[in-house]
Design an enzyme around this catalytic site. Structure first.
Site, PDB file in Angstrom:
ATOM      1  N   LYS A 111       0.849  -1.207   0.000  1.00  0.00           N
ATOM      2  CA  LYS A 111       0.000   0.000   0.000  1.00  0.00           C
ATOM      3  C   LYS A 111       0.873   1.242   0.000  1.00  0.00           C
ATOM      4  O   LYS A 111       2.037   1.226   0.412  1.00  0.00           O
ATOM      5  CB  LYS A 111      -0.954   0.032   1.206  1.00  0.00           C
ATOM      6  CG  LYS A 111      -0.277   0.071   2.592  1.00  0.00           C
ATOM      7  CD  LYS A 111       0.026   1.454   3.106  1.00  0.00           C
ATOM      8  CE  LYS A 111       0.858   1.430   4.382  1.00  0.00           C
ATOM      9  NZ  LYS A 111       1.460   2.664   4.787  1.00  0.00           N
TER      10      LYS A 111
ATOM     11  N   ASP B 221      -2.159  -1.817   9.771  1.00  0.00           N
ATOM     12  CA  ASP B 221      -2.400  -1.862   8.331  1.00  0.00           C
ATOM     13  C   ASP B 221      -2.947  -3.207   7.851  1.00  0.00           C
ATOM     14  O   ASP B 221      -3.228  -3.369   6.662  1.00  0.00           O
ATOM     15  CB  ASP B 221      -1.096  -1.583   7.564  1.00  0.00           C
ATOM     16  CG  ASP B 221      -0.593  -0.174   7.791  1.00  0.00           C
ATOM     17  OD1 ASP B 221      -1.427   0.730   8.034  1.00  0.00           O
ATOM     18  OD2 ASP B 221       0.630   0.031   7.718  1.00  0.00           O
TER      19      ASP B 221
HETATM   20  O1  C5P Z   1       0.227  -1.138  14.198  1.00  0.00           O
HETATM   21  P1  C5P Z   1       1.645  -1.356  13.839  1.00  0.00           P
HETATM   22  O2  C5P Z   1       2.240  -2.557  14.508  1.00  0.00           O
HETATM   23  O3  C5P Z   1       1.905  -1.327  12.390  1.00  0.00           O
HETATM   24  O4  C5P Z   1       2.439  -0.103  14.420  1.00  0.00           O
HETATM   25  C1  C5P Z   1       3.822  -0.108  14.594  1.00  0.00           C
HETATM   26  C2  C5P Z   1       4.171   1.048  15.512  1.00  0.00           C
HETATM   27  O5  C5P Z   1       3.909   2.290  14.846  1.00  0.00           O
HETATM   28  C3  C5P Z   1       3.357   1.114  16.781  1.00  0.00           C
HETATM   29  O6  C5P Z   1       3.953   0.342  17.789  1.00  0.00           O
HETATM   30  C4  C5P Z   1       3.394   2.586  17.101  1.00  0.00           C
HETATM   31  O7  C5P Z   1       4.635   2.926  17.693  1.00  0.00           O
HETATM   32  C5  C5P Z   1       3.369   3.230  15.737  1.00  0.00           C
HETATM   33  N1  C5P Z   1       2.025   3.602  15.289  1.00  0.00           N
HETATM   34  C6  C5P Z   1       1.396   4.683  15.883  1.00  0.00           C
HETATM   35  N2  C5P Z   1       0.150   5.049  15.488  1.00  0.00           N
HETATM   36  C7  C5P Z   1      -0.478   4.384  14.494  1.00  0.00           C
HETATM   37  C8  C5P Z   1       0.125   3.293  13.867  1.00  0.00           C
HETATM   38  C9  C5P Z   1       1.392   2.920  14.292  1.00  0.00           C
HETATM   39  O8  C5P Z   1       1.949   5.312  16.785  1.00  0.00           O
HETATM   40  N3  C5P Z   1      -1.702   4.781  14.116  1.00  0.00           N
END
Ligand code: C5P
Length: 300
Positions: free
Chosen positions: A13, A141
Site C-alpha cells: 500500500k 495496516d
Molecule cells: O500497528 P503497527 O504494529 O503497524 O504499528 C507499529 C508502531 O507504529 C506502533 O507500535 C506505534 O509505535 C506506531 N504507530 C502509531 N500510530 C499508528 C500506527 C502505528 O503510533 N496509528
C-alpha cells in the site's frame, strides 16, 4: 482429505494522504488516511503440517522466521481464536516482493495473506469481518491489506470505509536498502509536534478522487510524517524537494523511506527509467493501483 495447500497474494500500500494527530493514551496515533493498494504482491503459501514453521524467499530473506514474524503471529492468533481443538500446524512459505521496512506495509500484507490462507487450510469458516478484527490486533495496516482497493482509514488505520474510484493510477516507487522504523518515525513526529491534536481531514482528497483528474488528486496528497522521516534521514527531504521542483508528484509512503511518485499510467515506464538513472543507489519499482486485497489464488 481436505485442502492441503493454499496460495494467497496480498498487496503493498501507499497512503495517498496520511494525516496524523497527537498520541492517544495507548500510545498509538489517531490517523485520517487514504490507503491505496498497489499491484506489488507478497505471496504466502501454506501447506498442511504438524508443526508451525515459516520460510522467506525473495526480499527479506534475512528477516526472522520465528515467533516475532508477523505471519507466525497471525497463525498463532488464528489458532488461539478457535474454541475447539483445531489444527495449529502449517508450513508458511512467504515470497516477498514488497520492500522491507519501506513504509509499504509488507509485514501487514504477509499477516493478512496468512490469515486468509490458514482460514481455508484449517477450514475455520471465519468471515472477512472476523479476519479483519484479528488482523487489527496484529498491526494497524492488516485490515487494509485484507480489503485492498482504496479506503478511508481512521482510528489507528483499522477503521475502513471504501472510497469510490474512477481512475487507475501509476506509481514509481523509489526504495532504499536502509529502512526506517515506524515507531521511531512516530516518536520523531511527537518531538516535532508536541501540541498535535486531532488529525486533519482527508475529505477534500476523497472528493477529488471521486471526480478529479490526477493533478487534482496529487495537489491534495500529503503525508504528515514527512518532516519526521526527513529529520531522521535528511537525504529524503532533499530528494522530495528535488522531485517536486522538477514538477513530479512525489510523496513519502507511510512512515518511509520509500518515496512514491504518482503518474498517469501511460507515463509510468518512462518516468521509472528516468528516476532509476537519476538515483542509482536506490531501486525503482513500478506499480498500479488500486489493486485487490488479500485473495486466494490456488487451493488444492
Ligand atoms: O500497528 P503497527 O504494529 O503497524 O504499528 C507499529 C508502531 O507504529 C506502533 O507500535 C506505534 O509505535 C506506531 N504507530 C502509531 N500510530 C499508528 C500506527 C502505528 O503510533 N496509528
Amino acid at each position: 482429505m481436505g485442502v492441503q495447500r493454499v496460495l494467497v497474494s496480498a498487496p503493498a500500500k501507499v497512503n495517498l494522504a496520511l494525516r496524523v494527530g497527537g498520541p492517544r493514551p495507548d500510545g498509538f496515533h489517531p490517523l485520517d488516511t487514504v490507503f491505496v493498494a498497489l499491484d506489488i504482491f507478497d505471496d504466502v503459501e501454506v501447506t498442511a503440517a504438524d508443526e508451525l514453521t515459516c520460510e522467506i524467499t525473495g526480499l527479506g530473506e534475512d528477516l526472522p522466521t520465528d515467533e516475532t514474524n508477523l505471519a507466525m503471529r497471525a497463525a498463532r492468533a488464528l489458532h488461539a481464536r478457535q474454541r475447539s481443538e483445531g489444527p495449529s500446524g502449517a508450513h508458511i512459505s512467504i515470497t516477498k516482493r514488497i520492500p522491507v521496512a519501506g513504509g509499504m506495509a509488507g509485514g501487514s500484507a504477509d499477516a493478512a495473506a496468512t490469515l486468509v490462507a490458514l482460514n481455508k487450510l484449517w477450514d475455520l469458516g471465519l468471515s472477512d469481518h472476523q479476519l479483519s478484527h484479528i488482523g487489527a490486533d496484529l498491526g494497524s495496516d492488516v485490515p487494509f491489506a485484507l480489503k485492498g482497493g482504496i479506503a478511508h482509514g481512521q482510528g489507528r488505520g483499522e477503521h475502513l470505509d471504501e472510497v469510490p474510484v474512477l481512475a487507475l493510477h501509476g506509481w514509481a516507487l523509489i526504495t532504499r536498502s536502509d529502512g526506517l522504523s515506524t515507531p521511531a518515525v512516530f516518536r520523531e513526529f511527537d518531538r516535532l509536534n508536541p501540541d498535535a491534536g486531532e488529525p486533519a481531514s482527508t475529505a477534500d482528497l476523497r472528493e477529488a478522487l471521486s471526480r478529479g483528474t490526477l493533478d487534482d488528486v496529487a495537489a491534495l496528497a500529503v503525508n504528515d510524517l514527512e518532516p519526521a522521516a526527513a529529520s531522521l534521514k535528511p537525504e529524503l527531504g532533499a530528494m522530495l524537494s528535488e522531485l517536486r521542483a522538477g514538477g513530479l508528484h512525489a510523496l513519502l509512503s507511510g512512515s518511509g523511506p520509500t518515496i512514491a511518485v504518482l503518474a498517469e499510467p501511460a507515463q509510468l515506464p518512462g518516468l521509472a527509467a528516468d528516476l532509476a538513472a537519476r538515483y542509482p543507489a536506490c531501486s525503482v519499482l513500478t506499480a498500479y493501483g488500486p489493486a485487490a486485497g488479500a485473495h486466494v489464488r490456488e487451493a488444492e
